[in-house]
Design a protein around this motif. Structure first.
Motif, PDB file in Angstrom:
ATOM      1  N   PRO A   1       0.806  -1.230   0.000  1.00 53.79           N
ATOM      2  CA  PRO A   1       0.000   0.000   0.000  1.00 53.79           C
ATOM      3  C   PRO A   1       0.841   1.283   0.000  1.00 53.79           C
ATOM      4  O   PRO A   1       0.398   2.306  -0.526  1.00 53.79           O
ATOM      5  CB  PRO A   1      -0.813  -0.101   1.300  1.00 53.79           C
ATOM      6  CG  PRO A   1      -0.840  -1.552   1.631  1.00 53.79           C
ATOM      7  CD  PRO A   1       0.429  -2.134   1.091  1.00 53.79           C
ATOM      8  N   ALA A   2       2.046   1.235   0.541  1.00 56.81           N
ATOM      9  CA  ALA A   2       2.904   2.430   0.556  1.00 56.81           C
ATOM     10  C   ALA A   2       3.358   2.816  -0.846  1.00 56.81           C
ATOM     11  O   ALA A   2       3.728   3.960  -1.081  1.00 56.81           O
ATOM     12  CB  ALA A   2       4.125   2.199   1.452  1.00 56.81           C
ATOM     13  N   GLU A   3       3.343   1.865  -1.773  1.00 55.61           N
ATOM     14  CA  GLU A   3       3.723   2.138  -3.166  1.00 55.61           C
ATOM     15  C   GLU A   3       2.502   2.165  -4.073  1.00 55.61           C
ATOM     16  O   GLU A   3       2.611   1.945  -5.280  1.00 55.61           O
ATOM     17  CB  GLU A   3       4.710   1.081  -3.687  1.00 55.61           C
ATOM     18  CG  GLU A   3       6.085   1.156  -3.064  1.00 55.61           C
ATOM     19  CD  GLU A   3       6.212   0.236  -1.864  1.00 55.61           C
ATOM     20  OE1 GLU A   3       5.585  -0.833  -1.850  1.00 55.61           O
ATOM     21  OE2 GLU A   3       6.935   0.598  -0.927  1.00 55.61           O
ATOM     22  N   ALA A   4       1.348   2.452  -3.523  1.00 51.60           N
ATOM     23  CA  ALA A   4       0.099   2.452  -4.290  1.00 51.60           C
ATOM     24  C   ALA A   4       0.248   3.316  -5.534  1.00 51.60           C
ATOM     25  O   ALA A   4       0.673   4.464  -5.466  1.00 51.60           O
ATOM     26  CB  ALA A   4      -1.052   2.960  -3.432  1.00 51.60           C
ATOM     27  N   GLY A   5      -0.078   2.739  -6.669  1.00 47.56           N
ATOM     28  CA  GLY A   5      -0.025   3.460  -7.936  1.00 47.56           C
ATOM     29  C   GLY A   5       1.299   3.360  -8.666  1.00 47.56           C
ATOM     30  O   GLY A   5       1.368   3.670  -9.844  1.00 47.56           O
TER      31      GLY A   5
END
Length: 119
Positions: free
Chosen positions: A81-85
């Motif tokens: 989630p910290a690297e979402a996208g």
């Protein structure tokens, strides 16, 4: 064969999955034996990592005789989630660099601060 880097102890910034993916991005026809040597892993560990990457849709391979040809699915989004996208392509753009560029570029030209906080 790929030159084997010196051994390292302690923590590192990258996971083994990222290292394996970067080696494959550098050479889609690379042998598992060479990936293992470059990443300082066992061949069995590399096989498991490749299986993980294929199972989760980051990588696929085809056989050409006795050779695997890997294809990275660059538009796949990273899992955490910290690297979402962020995509695999964005990660690899940071990790994969032509060896000639790496050898040519002195540390003073990287634009990064040195250990005392100056450029």
């Amino acid at each position: 064969m790929v030159a084997v880097p010196e051994s390292h102890s302690g923590w590192t910034f990258l996971t083994n999955h990222a290292r394996v993916l970067a080696v494959i991005a550098d050479n889609p026809n690379v042998r598992i034996r060479d990936i293992a040597a470059h990443c300082r892993l066992t061949e069995r560990a590399v096989q498991r990592i490749i299986s993980d990457l294929e199972q989760d849709g980051y990588l696929s391979h085809t056989r050409d005789g006795r050779t695997n040809i890997y294809r990275i699915k660059a538009d796949t989004v990273l899992r955490h989630p910290a690297e979402a996208g962020l995509t695999v392509a964005a990660l690899l753009s940071l990790l994969v660099q032509d060896e000639t560029d790496r050898a040519r570029k002195p540390k003073s030209q990287t634009g990064l601060a040195d250990t005392n906080g100056t450029r």
